[in-house]
Design a protein around this motif. Structure first.
Motif, PDB file in Angstrom:
ATOM      1  N   UNK A  37       8.086  10.609  -7.523  1.00 27.99           N
ATOM      2  CA  UNK A  37       7.102   9.520  -7.523  1.00 27.99           C
ATOM      3  C   UNK A  37       7.523   8.463  -8.532  1.00 27.99           C
ATOM      4  N   UNK A  38       7.159   7.211  -8.223  1.00 29.72           N
ATOM      5  CA  UNK A  38       7.516   6.079  -9.074  1.00 29.72           C
ATOM      6  C   UNK A  38       6.273   5.647  -9.840  1.00 29.72           C
ATOM      7  N   UNK A  39       6.447   5.414 -11.121  1.00 35.88           N
ATOM      8  CA  UNK A  39       5.347   4.967 -11.978  1.00 35.88           C
ATOM      9  C   UNK A  39       5.729   3.605 -12.550  1.00 35.88           C
ATOM     10  N   UNK A  40       4.857   2.606 -12.362  1.00 39.27           N
ATOM     11  CA  UNK A  40       5.129   1.257 -12.862  1.00 39.27           C
ATOM     12  C   UNK A  40       4.097   0.873 -13.912  1.00 39.27           C
ATOM     13  N   UNK A  41       4.566   0.222 -14.962  1.00 35.80           N
ATOM     14  CA  UNK A  41       3.691  -0.335 -15.991  1.00 35.80           C
ATOM     15  C   UNK A  41       4.099  -1.797 -16.156  1.00 35.80           C
ATOM     16  N   UNK A  42       3.187  -2.708 -15.864  1.00 35.56           N
ATOM     17  CA  UNK A  42       3.477  -4.140 -15.974  1.00 35.56           C
ATOM     18  C   UNK A  42       2.884  -4.645 -17.279  1.00 35.56           C
ATOM     19  N   UNK A  43       3.690  -5.372 -18.041  1.00 32.27           N
ATOM     20  CA  UNK A  43       3.212  -5.950 -19.297  1.00 32.27           C
ATOM     21  C   UNK A  43       3.502  -7.442 -19.306  1.00 32.27           C
ATOM     22  N   UNK A  44       2.742  -8.165 -20.094  1.00 25.17           N
ATOM     23  CA  UNK A  44       2.989  -9.593 -20.258  1.00 25.17           C
ATOM     24  C   UNK A  44       2.427 -10.470 -19.157  1.00 25.17           C
ATOM     25  N   UNK A  45       1.548  -9.921 -18.313  1.00 27.83           N
ATOM     26  CA  UNK A  45       0.953 -10.694 -17.228  1.00 27.83           C
ATOM     27  C   UNK A  45      -0.560 -10.606 -17.369  1.00 27.83           C
ATOM     28  N   UNK A  46      -1.199 -11.743 -17.579  1.00 25.63           N
ATOM     29  CA  UNK A  46      -2.656 -11.764 -17.703  1.00 25.63           C
ATOM     30  C   UNK A  46      -3.306 -11.847 -16.331  1.00 25.63           C
ATOM     31  N   UNK A  47      -4.501 -11.330 -16.236  1.00 21.59           N
ATOM     32  CA  UNK A  47      -5.230 -11.360 -14.977  1.00 21.59           C
ATOM     33  C   UNK A  47      -4.656 -10.355 -13.990  1.00 21.59           C
ATOM     34  N   UNK A  48      -5.071 -10.458 -12.753  1.00 20.42           N
ATOM     35  CA  UNK A  48      -4.620  -9.510 -11.733  1.00 20.42           C
ATOM     36  C   UNK A  48      -3.339  -9.955 -11.033  1.00 20.42           C
ATOM     37  N   UNK A  49      -2.664 -10.945 -11.590  1.00 18.97           N
ATOM     38  CA  UNK A  49      -1.396 -11.399 -11.007  1.00 18.97           C
ATOM     39  C   UNK A  49      -0.355 -10.287 -11.017  1.00 18.97           C
ATOM     40  N   UNK A  50      -0.534  -9.286 -11.876  1.00 14.02           N
ATOM     41  CA  UNK A  50       0.407  -8.163 -11.917  1.00 14.02           C
ATOM     42  C   UNK A  50       0.491  -7.477 -10.562  1.00 14.02           C
ATOM     43  N   UNK A  51      -0.617  -7.420  -9.845  1.00 20.25           N
ATOM     44  CA  UNK A  51      -0.631  -6.791  -8.523  1.00 20.25           C
ATOM     45  C   UNK A  51       0.249  -7.591  -7.572  1.00 20.25           C
ATOM     46  N   UNK A  52       0.134  -8.906  -7.605  1.00 24.73           N
ATOM     47  CA  UNK A  52       0.962  -9.766  -6.758  1.00 24.73           C
ATOM     48  C   UNK A  52       2.444  -9.648  -7.120  1.00 24.73           C
ATOM     49  N   UNK A  53       2.729  -9.525  -8.418  1.00 24.74           N
ATOM     50  CA  UNK A  53       4.116  -9.422  -8.871  1.00 24.74           C
ATOM     51  C   UNK A  53       4.774  -8.124  -8.416  1.00 24.74           C
ATOM     52  N   UNK A  54       4.000  -7.089  -8.172  1.00 21.58           N
ATOM     53  CA  UNK A  54       4.572  -5.797  -7.794  1.00 21.58           C
ATOM     54  C   UNK A  54       4.478  -5.504  -6.301  1.00 21.58           C
ATOM     55  N   UNK A  55       3.803  -6.349  -5.529  1.00 19.64           N
ATOM     56  CA  UNK A  55       3.621  -6.112  -4.093  1.00 19.64           C
ATOM     57  C   UNK A  55       4.934  -5.872  -3.353  1.00 19.64           C
ATOM     58  N   UNK A  56       5.930  -6.705  -3.594  1.00 23.83           N
ATOM     59  CA  UNK A  56       7.196  -6.580  -2.880  1.00 23.83           C
ATOM     60  C   UNK A  56       7.882  -5.259  -3.243  1.00 23.83           C
ATOM     61  N   UNK A  57       7.879  -4.910  -4.509  1.00 19.43           N
ATOM     62  CA  UNK A  57       8.500  -3.657  -4.933  1.00 19.43           C
ATOM     63  C   UNK A  57       7.773  -2.455  -4.328  1.00 19.43           C
ATOM     64  N   UNK A  58       6.452  -2.501  -4.307  1.00 18.00           N
ATOM     65  CA  UNK A  58       5.672  -1.428  -3.689  1.00 18.00           C
ATOM     66  C   UNK A  58       6.057  -1.299  -2.209  1.00 18.00           C
ATOM     67  N   UNK A  59       6.206  -2.415  -1.533  1.00 13.57           N
ATOM     68  CA  UNK A  59       6.606  -2.396  -0.133  1.00 13.57           C
ATOM     69  C   UNK A  59       7.979  -1.773   0.065  1.00 13.57           C
ATOM     70  N   UNK A  60       8.913  -2.122  -0.797  1.00 16.92           N
ATOM     71  CA  UNK A  60      10.263  -1.569  -0.702  1.00 16.92           C
ATOM     72  C   UNK A  60      10.284  -0.068  -0.971  1.00 16.92           C
TER      73      UNK A  60
END
Length: 62
Positions: free
Chosen positions: A7-30
């Motif tokens: 399983x893959x675990x991601x931790x996004x830092x340095x992004x305010x608001x829920x934009x982190x979800x948008x930033x990881x969408x493509x990676x989640x898809x891949x």
């Protein structure tokens, strides 16, 4: 991080608001597009300028 069970675990830092979800969408898809769980950090609740603009526009339309 790829855990021993595969399983893959991601931790996004340095992004305010829920934009982190948008930033990881493509990676989640891949990685297969399946999210087992998601936990937002305190950074997700920081209101960004974009959030403020949307809030203001929504008030104008109501």
């Amino acid at each position: 991080m790829i855990r021993p069970d595969g399983k893959v675990e991601m931790h996004v830092t340095g992004v305010d608001g829920t934009a982190c979800v948008e930033h990881t969408d493509q990676l989640v898809g891949l990685l297969g597009g399946e999210v087992e769980s998601q936990e937002l950090t305190a950074d997700a609740y920081v209101q960004t300028e974009a959030d403020t603009a949307v809030d203001e526009q929504n008030r104008l339309w109501h």
